[in-house]
Design a protein around this motif. Structure first.
Motif, PDB file in Angstrom:
ATOM      1  N   ALA A   5     -23.502  21.913  -1.377  1.00  0.00           N
ATOM      2  CA  ALA A   5     -22.359  22.186  -2.118  1.00  0.00           C
ATOM      3  C   ALA A   5     -21.079  22.678  -1.324  1.00  0.00           C
ATOM      4  O   ALA A   5     -20.033  22.744  -1.912  1.00  0.00           O
ATOM      5  CB  ALA A   5     -22.817  23.216  -3.250  1.00  0.00           C
ATOM      6  N   GLY A   6     -21.431  23.150  -0.020  1.00  0.00           N
ATOM      7  CA  GLY A   6     -20.052  23.794   0.898  1.00  0.00           C
ATOM      8  C   GLY A   6     -20.026  25.108   0.645  1.00  0.00           C
ATOM      9  O   GLY A   6     -19.076  25.814   1.071  1.00  0.00           O
ATOM     10  N   CYS A   7     -21.134  25.775  -0.069  1.00  0.00           N
ATOM     11  CA  CYS A   7     -21.130  27.426   0.000  1.00  0.00           C
ATOM     12  C   CYS A   7     -21.495  27.976   1.264  1.00  0.00           C
ATOM     13  O   CYS A   7     -22.042  27.225   2.107  1.00  0.00           O
ATOM     14  CB  CYS A   7     -22.111  27.951  -1.134  1.00  0.00           C
ATOM     15  SG  CYS A   7     -21.743  27.199  -2.770  1.00  0.00           S
ATOM     16  N   THR A   8     -21.188  29.239   1.396  1.00  0.00           N
ATOM     17  CA  THR A   8     -21.717  30.024   2.676  1.00  0.00           C
ATOM     18  C   THR A   8     -23.179  30.877   2.181  1.00  0.00           C
ATOM     19  O   THR A   8     -23.150  31.146   0.966  1.00  0.00           O
ATOM     20  CB  THR A   8     -20.684  31.147   3.007  1.00  0.00           C
ATOM     21  OG1 THR A   8     -19.671  30.491   3.624  1.00  0.00           O
ATOM     22  CG2 THR A   8     -21.392  32.158   4.129  1.00  0.00           C
ATOM     23  N   VAL A   9     -24.167  30.670   2.796  1.00  0.00           N
ATOM     24  CA  VAL A   9     -25.490  31.036   2.336  1.00  0.00           C
ATOM     25  C   VAL A   9     -26.178  32.207   3.008  1.00  0.00           C
ATOM     26  O   VAL A   9     -26.010  32.250   4.213  1.00  0.00           O
ATOM     27  CB  VAL A   9     -26.318  29.982   2.449  1.00  0.00           C
ATOM     28  CG1 VAL A   9     -27.680  30.264   1.609  1.00  0.00           C
ATOM     29  CG2 VAL A   9     -25.977  28.769   1.587  1.00  0.00           C
ATOM     30  N   ILE A  10     -26.630  33.236   2.517  1.00  0.00           N
ATOM     31  CA  ILE A  10     -27.566  34.179   2.967  1.00  0.00           C
ATOM     32  C   ILE A  10     -29.019  33.943   2.587  1.00  0.00           C
ATOM     33  O   ILE A  10     -28.929  33.631   1.231  1.00  0.00           O
ATOM     34  CB  ILE A  10     -27.234  35.808   2.344  1.00  0.00           C
ATOM     35  CG1 ILE A  10     -25.717  36.197   2.595  1.00  0.00           C
ATOM     36  CG2 ILE A  10     -28.131  36.596   2.882  1.00  0.00           C
ATOM     37  CD1 ILE A  10     -25.361  37.484   1.753  1.00  0.00           C
ATOM     38  N   GLY A  11     -29.819  33.721   3.664  1.00  0.00           N
ATOM     39  CA  GLY A  11     -31.324  33.110   3.223  1.00  0.00           C
ATOM     40  C   GLY A  11     -31.927  34.890   3.323  1.00  0.00           C
ATOM     41  O   GLY A  11     -32.019  35.492   4.366  1.00  0.00           O
ATOM     42  N   LEU A  12     -32.374  35.108   2.162  1.00  0.00           N
ATOM     43  CA  LEU A  12     -33.299  36.222   2.000  1.00  0.00           C
ATOM     44  C   LEU A  12     -34.800  36.252   2.113  1.00  0.00           C
ATOM     45  O   LEU A  12     -35.246  35.274   1.533  1.00  0.00           O
ATOM     46  CB  LEU A  12     -32.969  36.884   0.438  1.00  0.00           C
ATOM     47  CG  LEU A  12     -33.603  38.230   0.126  1.00  0.00           C
ATOM     48  CD1 LEU A  12     -32.985  39.343   0.891  1.00  0.00           C
ATOM     49  CD2 LEU A  12     -33.356  38.581  -1.459  1.00  0.00           C
ATOM     50  N   THR A  13     -35.591  36.867   3.112  1.00  0.00           N
ATOM     51  CA  THR A  13     -36.784  36.581   3.594  1.00  0.00           C
ATOM     52  C   THR A  13     -37.573  37.355   2.419  1.00  0.00           C
ATOM     53  O   THR A  13     -38.730  37.903   2.980  1.00  0.00           O
ATOM     54  CB  THR A  13     -36.874  37.098   5.109  1.00  0.00           C
ATOM     55  OG1 THR A  13     -36.576  38.475   5.009  1.00  0.00           O
ATOM     56  CG2 THR A  13     -35.869  36.177   5.851  1.00  0.00           C
ATOM     57  N   THR A  14     -37.594  37.351   1.220  1.00  0.00           N
ATOM     58  CA  THR A  14     -38.343  37.876   0.247  1.00  0.00           C
ATOM     59  C   THR A  14     -39.763  37.056  -0.116  1.00  0.00           C
ATOM     60  O   THR A  14     -40.915  37.614  -0.252  1.00  0.00           O
ATOM     61  CB  THR A  14     -37.771  38.236  -0.933  1.00  0.00           C
ATOM     62  OG1 THR A  14     -37.316  37.167  -1.555  1.00  0.00           O
ATOM     63  CG2 THR A  14     -36.791  39.425  -0.974  1.00  0.00           C
ATOM     64  N   THR A  15     -39.595  35.665   0.058  1.00  0.00           N
ATOM     65  CA  THR A  15     -40.734  34.843  -0.131  1.00  0.00           C
ATOM     66  C   THR A  15     -41.034  33.852   1.116  1.00  0.00           C
ATOM     67  O   THR A  15     -42.199  33.261   0.971  1.00  0.00           O
ATOM     68  CB  THR A  15     -40.503  34.133  -1.433  1.00  0.00           C
ATOM     69  OG1 THR A  15     -39.148  33.177  -1.084  1.00  0.00           O
ATOM     70  CG2 THR A  15     -40.318  35.002  -2.599  1.00  0.00           C
ATOM     71  N   HIS A  16     -40.036  33.769   1.828  1.00  0.00           N
ATOM     72  CA  HIS A  16     -40.432  32.748   3.066  1.00  0.00           C
ATOM     73  C   HIS A  16     -40.033  33.633   4.317  1.00  0.00           C
ATOM     74  O   HIS A  16     -39.151  34.246   4.418  1.00  0.00           O
ATOM     75  CB  HIS A  16     -39.315  31.536   3.040  1.00  0.00           C
ATOM     76  CG  HIS A  16     -40.021  30.627   1.714  1.00  0.00           C
ATOM     77  ND1 HIS A  16     -39.443  30.861   0.483  1.00  0.00           N
ATOM     78  CD2 HIS A  16     -40.540  29.542   1.865  1.00  0.00           C
ATOM     79  CE1 HIS A  16     -40.119  29.978  -0.232  1.00  0.00           C
ATOM     80  NE2 HIS A  16     -40.635  28.968   0.585  1.00  0.00           N
ATOM     81  N   PRO A  17     -40.549  33.069   5.352  1.00  0.00           N
ATOM     82  CA  PRO A  17     -40.428  33.707   6.743  1.00  0.00           C
ATOM     83  C   PRO A  17     -38.701  33.033   7.290  1.00  0.00           C
ATOM     84  O   PRO A  17     -38.405  31.957   6.812  1.00  0.00           O
ATOM     85  CB  PRO A  17     -41.411  33.096   7.725  1.00  0.00           C
ATOM     86  CG  PRO A  17     -42.016  31.888   7.009  1.00  0.00           C
ATOM     87  CD  PRO A  17     -41.658  32.062   5.564  1.00  0.00           C
ATOM     88  N   GLU A  18     -38.359  33.923   7.904  1.00  0.00           N
ATOM     89  CA  GLU A  18     -37.193  33.709   8.683  1.00  0.00           C
ATOM     90  C   GLU A  18     -36.779  32.130   9.122  1.00  0.00           C
ATOM     91  O   GLU A  18     -35.760  31.478   8.918  1.00  0.00           O
ATOM     92  CB  GLU A  18     -36.608  34.591   9.653  1.00  0.00           C
ATOM     93  CG  GLU A  18     -35.201  34.361  10.154  1.00  0.00           C
ATOM     94  CD  GLU A  18     -34.858  35.518  10.961  1.00  0.00           C
ATOM     95  OE1 GLU A  18     -33.434  35.550  11.556  1.00  0.00           O
ATOM     96  OE2 GLU A  18     -35.437  36.743  10.999  1.00  0.00           O
ATOM     97  N   GLU A  19     -37.832  31.691   9.864  1.00  0.00           N
ATOM     98  CA  GLU A  19     -37.545  30.522  10.440  1.00  0.00           C
ATOM     99  C   GLU A  19     -37.582  29.294   9.253  1.00  0.00           C
ATOM    100  O   GLU A  19     -37.226  28.096   9.754  1.00  0.00           O
ATOM    101  CB  GLU A  19     -38.961  30.218  11.476  1.00  0.00           C
ATOM    102  CG  GLU A  19     -40.256  30.082  10.893  1.00  0.00           C
ATOM    103  CD  GLU A  19     -40.964  31.540  11.075  1.00  0.00           C
ATOM    104  OE1 GLU A  19     -42.135  31.853  10.817  1.00  0.00           O
ATOM    105  OE2 GLU A  19     -40.124  32.602  11.086  1.00  0.00           O
ATOM    106  N   SER A  20     -38.038  29.407   8.244  1.00  0.00           N
ATOM    107  CA  SER A  20     -37.993  28.430   7.203  1.00  0.00           C
ATOM    108  C   SER A  20     -36.630  28.485   6.298  1.00  0.00           C
ATOM    109  O   SER A  20     -36.301  27.415   5.723  1.00  0.00           O
ATOM    110  CB  SER A  20     -39.153  28.838   6.053  1.00  0.00           C
ATOM    111  OG  SER A  20     -40.225  28.799   6.433  1.00  0.00           O
ATOM    112  N   LEU A  21     -35.811  29.637   6.819  1.00  0.00           N
ATOM    113  CA  LEU A  21     -34.424  29.629   6.098  1.00  0.00           C
ATOM    114  C   LEU A  21     -33.377  29.467   7.185  1.00  0.00           C
ATOM    115  O   LEU A  21     -32.212  29.827   7.032  1.00  0.00           O
ATOM    116  CB  LEU A  21     -34.286  30.975   5.540  1.00  0.00           C
ATOM    117  CG  LEU A  21     -35.394  31.555   4.569  1.00  0.00           C
ATOM    118  CD1 LEU A  21     -35.060  33.050   4.158  1.00  0.00           C
ATOM    119  CD2 LEU A  21     -35.673  30.781   3.554  1.00  0.00           C
ATOM    120  N   GLN A  22     -33.746  28.476   8.253  1.00  0.00           N
ATOM    121  CA  GLN A  22     -32.783  28.405   9.251  1.00  0.00           C
ATOM    122  C   GLN A  22     -31.371  27.807   9.096  1.00  0.00           C
ATOM    123  O   GLN A  22     -30.608  27.807   9.582  1.00  0.00           O
ATOM    124  CB  GLN A  22     -33.598  27.718  10.452  1.00  0.00           C
ATOM    125  CG  GLN A  22     -34.114  26.324   9.992  1.00  0.00           C
ATOM    126  CD  GLN A  22     -34.786  25.455  11.201  1.00  0.00           C
ATOM    127  OE1 GLN A  22     -34.505  25.774  12.332  1.00  0.00           O
ATOM    128  NE2 GLN A  22     -35.780  24.873  10.927  1.00  0.00           N
TER     129      GLN A  22
END
Length: 211
Positions: A169-186
């Motif tokens: 969508a063109g947004c800036t994103v913060i990946g919060l590691t509450t349910t997934h490991p950091e590498e899944s939110l790359q």
């Protein structure tokens, strides 16, 4: 463009509902003769009917969604606010923010009330768009309702499907590691391990002031 609005996913970001959802999906999967672990991995950030389509194409997703909603409706005591959620949302009072979830209004709003979380004026649910996460439609709709460009929105998401949707969508994103490991939110632009860290990132973006 300056970031001027915050869009929050709900489950795993503001509400700790993983145990309730896991119980529901396990019950449903076993009743349908499906592998609960495989089905569970298909649920994150997605509408229940979309998960059903992928997990069991032979079943009617509309009928199964009704079954899943009934099961979830029984789960009331096991859903709690994520640590720091109430405080962070109160700090955003008067700012532009919204919730963007694949969940349903009938589930989310009573849970917010029970958890003591304030609801924003702009709320986008899974049923509000034809194509839900990982499609970008829900975040584009939230930005439009707030009257800002999607590129001016900072999204807080815990699931890869939601992150893909927000980035698309063109947004800036913060990946919060509450349910997934950091590498899944790359694919997220930034990562945080807690809402306290999210708050610090909001301060750096000028959306909150330092205490």
């Amino acid at each position: 463009m300056t970031v001027c609005a915050v869009l929050f996913d709900v489950d795993g970001v503001l509400l700790d509902s993983a145990a309730a959802h896991r119980k529901v999906w396990n019950t449903w999967s076993l009743a349908r003769g499906l592998d609960p672990e495989r089905v569970w991995q298909l649920t994150f950030g997605r509408r229940p009917e979309d998960t059903v389509k992928d997990a069991a194409a032979h079943l009617d997703p509309i009928v199964e969604r009704q079954v899943l909603d009934e099961l979830l409706g029984r789960e009331t005591d096991s859903i709690r606010p994520v640590d720091g959620a109430a405080e962070l949302l109160r700090e955003l009072s008067g700012s532009l923010w919204a919730i963007v979830t694949s969940g349903d209004r009938a589930f989310v709003e009573p849970r917010f009330a029970a958890a003591g979380l304030p609801l924003p004026v702009v709320r986008v649910y899974g049923g509000d768009v034809e194509h839900a996460k990982p499609a970008p439609d829900c975040f584009a709709l939230a930005a439009a309702r707030l009257g800002v460009a999607a590129s001016a929105c900072l999204v807080v998401e815990d699931a890869p499907a939601g992150i893909h949707a927000a980035v698309a969508a063109g947004c800036t994103v913060i990946g919060l590691t509450t349910t997934h490991p950091e590498e899944s939110l790359q694919h997220a632009h930034m990562r945080a391990t807690s809402l306290a860290e999210v708050r610090s990132l909001l301060v750096t973006q000028g959306l909150l002031t330092s205490p």
